[in-house]
Structure formats: C-alpha cells, structure tokens
Design a protein around this motif. Structure first.
Motif, PDB file in Angstrom:
ATOM      1  N   ILE A   1      69.732  -3.291   4.989  1.00 33.99           N
ATOM      2  CA  ILE A   1      70.449  -3.796   3.507  1.00 33.99           C
ATOM      3  C   ILE A   1      71.253  -5.152   4.093  1.00 33.99           C
ATOM      4  O   ILE A   1      71.341  -6.133   3.498  1.00 33.99           O
ATOM      5  N   LEU A   2      71.885  -5.113   5.232  1.00 31.04           N
ATOM      6  CA  LEU A   2      72.836  -5.969   5.831  1.00 31.04           C
ATOM      7  C   LEU A   2      71.889  -7.315   5.980  1.00 31.04           C
ATOM      8  O   LEU A   2      72.359  -8.269   5.658  1.00 31.04           O
ATOM      9  N   ARG A   3      70.834  -7.019   6.650  1.00 31.70           N
ATOM     10  CA  ARG A   3      70.002  -8.100   6.962  1.00 31.70           C
ATOM     11  C   ARG A   3      69.551  -8.733   5.677  1.00 31.70           C
ATOM     12  O   ARG A   3      69.345 -10.095   5.761  1.00 31.70           O
ATOM     13  N   ASN A   4      69.080  -8.054   4.899  1.00 29.08           N
ATOM     14  CA  ASN A   4      68.760  -8.484   3.472  1.00 29.08           C
ATOM     15  C   ASN A   4      69.761  -9.529   2.873  1.00 29.08           C
ATOM     16  O   ASN A   4      69.434 -10.518   2.230  1.00 29.08           O
ATOM     17  N   LEU A   5      71.082  -8.870   2.939  1.00 32.08           N
ATOM     18  CA  LEU A   5      72.076 -10.003   2.594  1.00 32.08           C
ATOM     19  C   LEU A   5      72.197 -10.961   3.296  1.00 32.08           C
ATOM     20  O   LEU A   5      72.506 -12.208   2.568  1.00 32.08           O
ATOM     21  N   ILE A   6      72.092 -10.995   4.565  1.00 31.98           N
ATOM     22  CA  ILE A   6      72.400 -12.404   5.519  1.00 31.98           C
ATOM     23  C   ILE A   6      71.113 -13.012   5.255  1.00 31.98           C
ATOM     24  O   ILE A   6      71.506 -14.631   4.856  1.00 31.98           O
TER      25      ILE A   6
ATOM     26  N   LYS B   1      48.001 -30.135  -6.749  1.00 34.05           N
ATOM     27  CA  LYS B   1      47.693 -28.745  -6.576  1.00 34.05           C
ATOM     28  C   LYS B   1      47.170 -28.455  -5.140  1.00 34.05           C
ATOM     29  O   LYS B   1      47.529 -27.179  -4.756  1.00 34.05           O
ATOM     30  N   GLY B   2      46.465 -29.100  -4.381  1.00 33.16           N
ATOM     31  CA  GLY B   2      45.944 -28.734  -3.028  1.00 33.16           C
ATOM     32  C   GLY B   2      44.956 -27.848  -3.177  1.00 33.16           C
ATOM     33  O   GLY B   2      44.431 -27.430  -4.042  1.00 33.16           O
ATOM     34  N   HIS B   3      44.942 -26.944  -1.880  1.00 33.86           N
ATOM     35  CA  HIS B   3      43.929 -25.932  -1.623  1.00 33.86           C
ATOM     36  C   HIS B   3      44.013 -24.824  -2.715  1.00 33.86           C
ATOM     37  O   HIS B   3      43.090 -24.057  -3.056  1.00 33.86           O
ATOM     38  N   ALA B   4      45.111 -24.494  -3.055  1.00 32.54           N
ATOM     39  CA  ALA B   4      45.538 -23.335  -4.130  1.00 32.54           C
ATOM     40  C   ALA B   4      45.163 -22.153  -3.269  1.00 32.54           C
ATOM     41  O   ALA B   4      44.688 -21.194  -4.052  1.00 32.54           O
ATOM     42  N   ASN B   5      45.390 -21.919  -1.878  1.00 36.82           N
ATOM     43  CA  ASN B   5      45.715 -20.642  -1.451  1.00 36.82           C
ATOM     44  C   ASN B   5      46.845 -20.429  -0.912  1.00 36.82           C
ATOM     45  O   ASN B   5      47.477 -21.238  -0.352  1.00 36.82           O
ATOM     46  N   PHE B   6      47.269 -19.067  -1.361  1.00 36.74           N
ATOM     47  CA  PHE B   6      48.857 -18.837  -0.752  1.00 36.74           C
ATOM     48  C   PHE B   6      48.946 -17.696  -0.040  1.00 36.74           C
ATOM     49  O   PHE B   6      48.336 -16.703  -0.449  1.00 36.74           O
ATOM     50  N   LEU B   7      49.935 -17.500   0.823  1.00 33.17           N
ATOM     51  CA  LEU B   7      50.204 -16.418   1.560  1.00 33.17           C
ATOM     52  C   LEU B   7      51.637 -16.317   1.810  1.00 33.17           C
ATOM     53  O   LEU B   7      52.411 -16.977   1.801  1.00 33.17           O
ATOM     54  N   SER B   8      51.938 -14.808   1.698  1.00 37.89           N
ATOM     55  CA  SER B   8      53.321 -14.369   1.768  1.00 37.89           C
ATOM     56  C   SER B   8      53.400 -13.239   2.485  1.00 37.89           C
ATOM     57  O   SER B   8      52.384 -12.274   2.363  1.00 37.89           O
ATOM     58  N   TRP B   9      54.058 -13.231   3.796  1.00 31.79           N
ATOM     59  CA  TRP B   9      54.183 -12.089   4.582  1.00 31.79           C
ATOM     60  C   TRP B   9      55.101 -10.884   3.957  1.00 31.79           C
ATOM     61  O   TRP B   9      55.126  -9.767   4.351  1.00 31.79           O
ATOM     62  N   GLY B  10      56.055 -11.505   2.907  1.00 32.93           N
ATOM     63  CA  GLY B  10      56.802 -10.352   2.212  1.00 32.93           C
ATOM     64  C   GLY B  10      58.175 -10.689   2.983  1.00 32.93           C
ATOM     65  O   GLY B  10      58.301 -10.937   4.126  1.00 32.93           O
ATOM     66  N   VAL B  11      59.211 -10.526   2.263  1.00 26.95           N
ATOM     67  CA  VAL B  11      60.569 -10.790   2.638  1.00 26.95           C
ATOM     68  C   VAL B  11      61.516  -9.883   1.654  1.00 26.95           C
ATOM     69  O   VAL B  11      61.326  -9.501   0.486  1.00 26.95           O
ATOM     70  N   PHE B  12      62.837  -9.284   2.201  1.00 36.29           N
ATOM     71  CA  PHE B  12      63.543  -8.454   1.686  1.00 36.29           C
ATOM     72  C   PHE B  12      63.096  -7.146   1.645  1.00 36.29           C
ATOM     73  O   PHE B  12      62.919  -6.663   0.455  1.00 36.29           O
ATOM     74  N   THR B  13      63.219  -6.501   2.836  1.00 30.61           N
ATOM     75  CA  THR B  13      62.567  -5.059   2.922  1.00 30.61           C
ATOM     76  C   THR B  13      63.144  -4.069   1.979  1.00 30.61           C
ATOM     77  O   THR B  13      64.562  -4.139   1.691  1.00 30.61           O
ATOM     78  N   ASP B  14      62.387  -3.346   1.325  1.00 35.08           N
ATOM     79  CA  ASP B  14      62.662  -2.077   0.636  1.00 35.08           C
ATOM     80  C   ASP B  14      63.467  -1.150   1.583  1.00 35.08           C
ATOM     81  O   ASP B  14      62.972  -0.745   2.592  1.00 35.08           O
ATOM     82  N   PRO B  15      64.821  -1.178   1.521  1.00 31.39           N
ATOM     83  CA  PRO B  15      65.488  -0.155   2.533  1.00 31.39           C
ATOM     84  C   PRO B  15      65.115   1.317   2.684  1.00 31.39           C
ATOM     85  O   PRO B  15      65.206   1.837   3.915  1.00 31.39           O
ATOM     86  N   LYS B  16      64.607   1.911   1.587  1.00 26.67           N
ATOM     87  CA  LYS B  16      63.878   3.201   1.769  1.00 26.67           C
ATOM     88  C   LYS B  16      62.535   3.224   2.251  1.00 26.67           C
ATOM     89  O   LYS B  16      62.383   3.745   3.234  1.00 26.67           O
ATOM     90  N   SER B  17      61.508   2.530   1.657  1.00 29.78           N
ATOM     91  CA  SER B  17      60.296   2.646   2.132  1.00 29.78           C
ATOM     92  C   SER B  17      59.937   1.910   3.330  1.00 29.78           C
ATOM     93  O   SER B  17      58.929   2.418   3.942  1.00 29.78           O
ATOM     94  N   ARG B  18      60.439   0.577   3.422  1.00 30.39           N
ATOM     95  CA  ARG B  18      60.026  -0.215   4.485  1.00 30.39           C
ATOM     96  C   ARG B  18      58.630  -0.868   4.329  1.00 30.39           C
ATOM     97  O   ARG B  18      58.091  -1.402   5.665  1.00 30.39           O
ATOM     98  N   ASP B  19      57.946  -0.543   3.173  1.00 29.88           N
ATOM     99  CA  ASP B  19      56.773  -1.108   3.133  1.00 29.88           C
ATOM    100  C   ASP B  19      56.486  -2.710   2.456  1.00 29.88           C
ATOM    101  O   ASP B  19      57.300  -2.987   1.469  1.00 29.88           O
ATOM    102  N   PRO B  20      56.191  -3.457   3.343  1.00 31.47           N
ATOM    103  CA  PRO B  20      56.237  -4.891   3.201  1.00 31.47           C
ATOM    104  C   PRO B  20      55.496  -5.063   1.561  1.00 31.47           C
ATOM    105  O   PRO B  20      55.707  -6.490   1.321  1.00 31.47           O
TER     106      PRO B  20
END
Lengths: 531, 379
Positions: A89-94, A252-271
């Motif tokens: 949670i604190l890392r999400n806040l920072i 517009k560009g190539h229009a391919n998009f990637l996200s590794w995911g951010v702001f971890t769910d503190p319970k499941s930790r599932d990205p």
C-alpha cells in the motif's frame, strides 16, 4: 524535399535530437536520436544487490520512484521474499505521488506551451480580479524584456488556436501547477523522506515511519493535489481539446500498446488485477487486451551504437557500447530497439488506459466513455490513438490514481487500527539467483532484470519506457513508435516546427533514461539541409 | 465558454464538484498571487538563519529579492545527469518555483522548462552568453570520451569552457556536477569529470553544492549571498559553502540522542525501528557526511531521509557513491558509545573519514569514554 534537424528538443527530461524529412508540407520520414551513454548496467556489476534500487533511481530524476520500485520488485523476485500488505500500500502511495507530480508537470510545463500562446494572453479581456492579477504580472514580466523561459518560442504561430482568454486562464494554471506538482512530491516525501530520490522502499518492504499523524499529513497534501486535478486539470483538458480536435487524427503511429501493470492489488498481487493492469493491445487486431510476459521481450542493437549481435531477451542482455558515427542509414542513436514478439510497442499513459479500458476496468471505462461523449465522439475510442488521445489519457489517469490513493490511505489506516502494522519481511541475499521486476513509470513500461552470483550483481539490464518509444529502426527497418507517429504530421513552417514538437511531446519522452544528444558533425545542427 | 465547460464537467463527474470548481479556481489563483507579507518575512528570516546571518539581515534579503531589477540572469546547463536537480529546483517552496522563476531570477536557458526548442533554444543560450553578467548553474558531469555526450553538436566539455568564462559565478549543483556522482561511479563508463576539474585549467573557481539531489534552498542561499554582498559565500577547500557544509549530518541529527544512549535499529521492521532509534547499524553514513539535511529538510519541510526512517546513504559527500557503498553496510571505524562501553577505533576512523570528521568523532568518543568510565561501564 527538406531535411530538418531539431536539436535540442526541449521541455523533455534529457536531450533528444530529431531528424525529419519534409515533403509537401508533411513529415515523410523521421529518425529519433537519443544519445548520452551513461552505462548504468556497467556501474551495477559487482555491487551489493541491495544498492541497485538506490543507484537505478538516478537513471531518471523525474521518475526515480518507479525505478526504485521496479528494481526492488526484481530483487524481491531474486531474494524470494514477499513484502507485507502495508508495504505494498505504501509503495502504491509513493508511486502514486510520482504519477501525479509527473502528469501535472508534463501537462502544464512540458506540453501545454505547444498549445497555449503565452503572449496572446496579454490581450485577453477579463474582469476576474484573479486573472487580471495574473495578466498584470505577465505584462510586467514581458515589459521587463527578460522573458526567461518564455523567450524566443513560436508565439503567434497559426497552429495556436486558443482565444486570448483561454490562453490567460491556462497561463494562470501553469503557475498554480508549479505549486501542485511540488505538493505531490511533498506528499511522497512524508513516506519517502524526499522526492526526487525516495529512501524507504528497499527489498523486503518499507522502512518508513508510519502513524496516524503522518497519515493525516499525507492526506492533507494529497487532497490539495486531488482537488487541483478535479477542478483545474480535468476541466482544462476538456476546455482546450475542442480547439484542437484535428489532433485526434494525427500521430497515431504503430498503434501497438504495452503495459506491465502498476499499483499492485495489496491482496491478490496479481498484475492483471493492478489498478492499471498488465496487458498488450494490438490495434490491428481490434481493441482487446492480451496477456504478456517478460519472455516476449527482445532488444535489437542493429541501429544503436552497440556491438552487433542477435536480438536477445534482457535476461541474456549485454551492454557493449561502440560509438561509430551519426548516420541515419546505419547507426544513429544510443537507444536499443526493444520489441515485444518482434513488434515495436508504444508505452505510457495511453497504453495503460487502453489496456485498462479493454480489460474492463470499470473506472477507466467510465472516465474514457464520459470524456469521449463530452467531446462529441462518444463510442469512438479509436480517436484515442492520437496526439490528443495521449493528452487525455494522462489527465484521466491522474484523476483515477488520485482517487484510488485516498482509498489506499484509508485501507492503511484501517490496518493500523486493526493492529496490523507489519511493514517488512526479513530475508537473506542468496549466493546465486536471478529476478525480474515489471512495473510502470509515468512514461510507460519499465523492466529490470537482475542476476546475482556470489551475493553480488553479476548482470543488470533495464528496458525503460523511453527506449520503447524513442527507439530506432530494428533489423527489419521497422521504425520506432515516435518515428512512426511523426509520419504524415503537417508542418506549416519548417523554421517553426511546432507541430512536430506536439507529436514528440505527446509521448512525454525522458531521455535521461539511457541516452543523450550527440551530433559529431557540428555543421549539421541547427541547419536545414535540402537533399 | 465556462457554460460549455460546466456541461462537460458535470457530465462526467457529479454536479456538486462543479459548484466548487469555479470557486476554487479563483481561490487557487488568488492564493498564489496574494502574497502574504508576514509569510514572506518569515521566509526571509528563515533564509537569514540558514545562511548563518543575523535576523537583522531579513529586511535586506527582502529588499534584494523584491527590488533586484533587472532580475539576475541564470544559465542552467544540464549535462550528464538525470535532471534530478532541475526536478528538485522546481519543487522549491518559500520561495516557490514560480517566484524564483518569475520574480527573483531570469532563467535564460534551461532545456527542461524553456519554451523554445532547437535553433531558437540555441539562440537563447548564445544571447545570454553574449550579454554576460549571468550566474552559470551546471547540473551534471562532462564525459571525456568522444561521442558520449554533446548538445546541439558541441561537446559538453567545450560548451562549459565556452560559457563559464563569461559568467559572474559558476555553481555546480548536485553530485554529478560536483564529483561525477552515480554515473561517474566505478568503472566510470563514460569517463566523466567534475565541474571543478573541467574549470581548473581555465583558472575559474566554482561553488560546489553536492547532494543527490541538491536542495534548491542551497542555490537560493548562494544567489542571495551574491545579491546581498556581491560576492560568493565563504567556501571550504572543496568549494562547498561553509554555511551549509561545515557540520556532519550526525552532529545535527534528531536521532543523535539514541546514538548517545546506545539505542540502535538492528533490522528494519522491528520495534526498535518503530521507536525511531539510531540507524547507524543499518548503514547510516551520517557520521561521514557533511551537509544541512536535518536543518533544511526536503520538499516544503515535509521530511528528510533519517526522519522518514532511512539510513543516510551519504549522497552529499564529495566521494559519493563509491566511498559509501554498500549503502546498507555498516560504516567502518565509528566508535559506538553506550551500554557495554566504547570500542576504541579512532585510528581506523582517521583512515576512513575526512580529517575534520575524524577529530570530531574521536573527541566525541573520548568524551563518551570518559563519561562511561566514571559510571564504571567503560572497557
């Protein structure tokens, strides 16, 4: 056909050189060159693994927090340690503060001057005492003849479309926003000690002091920033967008998009359950989110100043610099070319919001659908694949993150109240191990790969957001995302290439990441070459 | 226009927010420009104290800030670094970044915030240098390997050598500029040198403000000193203003009493950590590091590293980071007072630390030993 070199591109972090070919008033081809080589990977070799999260923060002064967290998560993967819920949670806040400060700074101080004509604000007619005060201040400033950071820009360019009154309002918000990005950083310092360079997110958890008094101090600062986003930044985006709707069809560009995911769910930790989830969207295959993994990443060095070799996964990555010369037909940048399944990927707020939207994240869906409707393009999310879309995505993401941060803070207080104050999990540094941290900086997908041998770092590789966006062509000659997005951009006056800046700034490039500007041929720079 | 906005805003969010919106927008703007005189004088008093000046200088500082016309021109070069000091500069409060940029200084060139780009940006730099009379702030080190760092076709080192002789004063801000910092850490892959080393052959001295990042208050202090006295502040042998860098962090630390009493954190996530005990055993480099962090704090006084719970990593030291890493390794040779007596290691201290610090810690250790001896708890 005119060849135009813009160097330095300003209002970005670090330095970027741009080389474009213009034909018939439009960009025909483009080469992005990022160049200071600093060699963090080489500096990290042989060091205590626990120092990596501190050292890699210095990759970027704008998003040090994101490097800290990515590095720490990679080290936790190596150390086989799981941080407690409160630490997540604190890392999400920072990290959240980092996103807020970065998005406000980008919107008002790095990007807005491409759309807001500061000089035009002087002729605004207003009776609002606050705006009159700003106008008076601006007039004094201009009359002094010392224009400082506003000197010699493209003021009066026909691509500036806002009426003087809106320009004046925006200038006043530029000044407020300076205060607000500082406030977001101060909120982060309540936990991290300072910002830039946060101090309390080592592998294992957090080492900050936590009590209700600090939570109150944090909330006080956060709520000021949240109010600014709701009451100024979101309305500004909606007020300015109608004047620039043509920019929903540019870049517009190539229009391919990637996200590794951010702001971890503190319970499941599932990205895939992070506030901004993991995933990729290939627009050519329709707006649907697909699963992604670090094993899909390769880095190509064909056009960068590195020794040639096969494109490899960062886990086997080598950093072997070899500067030759600036040659757009051969090697022309210090950036490597990362690819996902062989494809160039755009990263950043637009990528994250699209992945969230297509993954069914309810807040992202309601924010995006509401905005599209408000702008008269309801039900057409494809207009987001543009310069205007990148701007809107950053504003909406800032709102989404700020709102969620209030909830995380409440959850932290509730945990403390219930007697759960655990912040740290102990661990031993293994003799041999390897790990991967995948996370997001405000500018996009960030990955750190570490390898430990004899309790010290044997190898460390980073694939940073701006490398995804600003990378050169690959061995197949496929352009990098910014290069591709520039194709077709209208240029009214090659001596004042404002439109080109709009496309480049929409990616929020941060060249501090690996690179810096180089041009060995002094004569080339600042000259227009006709070829 | 506001009517249209109202509709779109209300569409997405709830109407009650909108009621506040316009009221608050006015409030926001007024808050920024309705500068409270009392607040302003408080800032001037605090700045005087920070600079080691008496309260009597507060009005003079106020005068220097408000009536300096033309505003002092600043050329800010960002070289091999991560722009963290620019980032920290725009986090300034009291005076705020807006006040610094619009009221006190005239930032002629800073590629992170300036509106102009390309050819026009280069022109701004040339104009400022031709005019002269500016303070040159350098953020970042200079690569000596060819091809590893240039701006607009010019080698960074050459830019500095061209611009510095025209400046009223040269200030190196942040560890990259003062001692090459993290990118200059072993093996120093791009062959970086510091501002002082770059300017030595030209016979130009510079002010060093080490720190990663360096706080803008330090730069403000140097600039105000210049505005007040038309000269640079007193510098130590490493070019650091004595007003900021004379004492170690350990000397000024609010956890110092725990050190004295031998109360230490042995691991993160422990009750000792929650109690705010001394972080020396967690690798704190406070005893080795000179700087004002405990008194100036960071980000609008919000906190600083040790207050937040983090051991100092020594980023203000002129040998950082290689002399301080591993950051979580215990600093060798510091005598620990407290229960169980004193470990006498003053000789080792001398090898590890700077001479001044060694004397300080040696003397402190002797005093504590004497004290312990009286109680009969010494070795």
């Amino acid at each position: 056909m005119a060849r135009l070199v813009i160097d330095p591109i300003t209002r970005i972090e670090g330095h970027l050189k741009l080389d474009v070919e213009i034909e018939g008033g439009k960009v025909k081809d483009a080469w992005t060159s990022g160049t200071l080589f600093r060699g963090f990977e080489l500096i990290l070799k042989g060091r205590d693994p626990r120092d990596a999260w501190q050292i890699t923060q210095r990759v970027c002064g704008v998003c040090p927090t994101s490097h800290a967290h990515t590095s720490t998560m990679g080290l936790e993967d190596s150390f086989k340690v799981t941080p407690p819920e409160n630490a997540v949670i604190l890392r999400n806040l920072i990290e959240g503060c980092q996103f807020l400060h970065s998005h406000i700074l980008w919107f008002y101080h790095l990007n807005a001057l491409d759309y807001v004509d500061v000089v035009s604000a002087l002729s605004a007619k207003t009776t609002d005492p606050a705006l009159v005060a700003v106008q008076g201040k601006l007039k004094t400033f201009v009359d002094s003849g010392q224009l400082g950071p506003f000197a010699n820009a493209y003021w009066g360019h026909p691509a500036y479309k806002l009426p003087p009154e809106v320009n004046l309002l925006a200038v006043s918000h530029y000044l407020q926003a300076l205060e607000m990005q500082a406030e977001a950083a101060a909120a982060s310092a309540v936990w991290g000690g300072r910002m830039p360079m946060t101090m309390t997110s080592p592998p294992g958890g957090v080492n900050c002091m936590v009590d209700l008094d600090l939570i109150a101090q944090f909330l006080f600062r956060l709520k000021k920033v949240q109010a600014f986003i709701d009451n100024v930044m979101v309305p500004d985006t909606l007020a300015i967008a109608p004047f620039y709707l043509d920019w929903a069809g540019i870049g517009k560009g190539h229009a391919n998009f990637l996200s590794w995911g951010v702001f971890t769910d503190p319970k499941s930790r599932d990205p895939y359950k992070s506030l901004l989830p993991r995933g990729a969207v290939y627009a050519s295959e329709g707006l649907t989110a697909q699963k992604v993994g670090p094993e899909m990443v390769t880095e190509d060095t064909t056009r960068g100043w590195y020794k040639d070799g096969p494109a490899v996964n960062p886990a086997q990555g080598v950093t072997d610099p070899e500067y030759t010369s600036y040659d757009t037909n051969a090697k022309y940048t210090w950036a490597k070319s990362p690819r996902l399944n062989g494809k160039p990927m755009e990263v950043g707020a637009l990528a994250r919001m699209l992945v969230a939207y297509t993954s069914g994240q309810p807040t992202a869906q309601s924010l995006i659908n509401g905005t599209l409707t408000a702008l008269g393009v309801g039900g057409k999310p494809e207009v987001l694949l543009s310069v205007l879309g990148r701007i809107a995505a950053r504003t909406l993401e800032a709102k989404m993150v700020a709102d969620e941060m209030i909830g995380w803070t409440t959850a932290l207080a509730a945990n403390l109240g219930a007697g759960n104050s655990k912040l740290f999990e102990q661990y031993e540094i293994p003799d041999k191990s390897s790990g991967i941290g995948l996370w997001e900086a405000p500018r996009g997908a960030l990955g750190h790969w570490n390898e430990i041998d004899g309790h010290v770092l044997k190898n460390y590789q980073m694939v940073v957001p701006t490398t995804w966006n600003v990378c050169p062509r690959d061995e197949k000659g496929v352009r990098g995302p910014i290069e591709e997005a520039l194709i077709g951009t209208p240029v009214h006056d090659a001596k004042q290439p404002l439109e080109i800046l709009r496309v480049v700034h929409s990616f929020d490039p941060c060249l501090a990441c690996t690179v810096h500007v180089i041009d060995p041929d002094t004569n080339e720079v600042r000259k227009f070459r006709v070829s | 226009m506001s009517g249209g906005l109202a509709v779109s805003v209300c569409y997405i969010f709830d109407t009650s927010i909108f009621e506040r919106t316009w009221n608050m927008r006015g409030g926001f703007i007024r808050g920024l420009f309705d500068i409270d005189r009392r607040d302003f004088l408080k800032f001037c008093s605090a700045t005087a104290a920070m600079m080691g000046l008496s309260e009597a200088y507060a009005p003079k500082i106020a005068e220097a800030v408000t009536t300096a016309a033309p505003r002092t021109p600043v050329v800010w070069l960002t070289l091999s670094c991560d722009s963290g000091c620019t980032e920290m500069f725009i986090k300034a409060k009291r005076p705020s970044a807006a006040e610094l940029i619009l009221d006190v200084l005239s930032v002629e060139f800073n590629d992170t915030i300036m509106a102009a780009a390309g050819e026009q940006a280069e022109e701004n730099l040339k104009n400022a240098v031709d005019k002269g009379g500016f303070i040159l702030v350098i953020e970042g080190a200079m690569p000596t390997k060819p091809g590893y760092g240039t701006i607009a076709g010019k080698d960074m080192l050459d830019i500095v050598k061209e611009v510095a002789p025209k400046a009223l004063a040269v200030v190196a801000i942040g560890s990259c500029a003062t001692n090459t910092g993290i990118p200059g850490a072993a093996p120093n892959p791009s062959g970086l040198i510091s501002v002082t080393d770059a300017l030595k052959p030209l016979g130009i001295a510079n002010v060093n403000l080490p720190g990663c990042p360096a706080d803008p208050k330090l730069l403000v202090g140097v600039v105000l000193n210049y505005l007040l006295f038309k000269k640079l502040p007193d510098l130590d042998e490493l070019g650091r203003p004595k007003m900021f860098y004379a004492k170690t962090i350990h000397e000024q630390c609010e956890r110092r009493s725990h050190f004295e009493a031998g109360r230490f954190v042995e691991a993160f996530g422990t009750p000792e950590m929650e109690k705010g005990y001394c972080l020396y055993k967690m690798g704190c480099k406070g005893p080795q590091t000179h700087g004002p962090c405990p008194t100036i704090r960071y980000n609008d006084n919000a906190s600083w590293c040790i207050l937040a719970g983090a051991p100092c990593i020594g980023c203000l030291d002129m040998k950082w980071p290689d002399a301080q890493s591993p950051f979580y390794g215990r600093l060798a040779g510091v005598s620990i007072p407290g229960f169980g007596g004193v470990q006498s290691t003053a000789d080792k201290v001398g090898k590890v630390l700077g001479a001044a610090t060694a004397i300080g810690i040696g003397a402190h250790a002797a005093a504590t030993a004497a004290k312990g001896g009286k109680k009969g708890g010494g070795e």
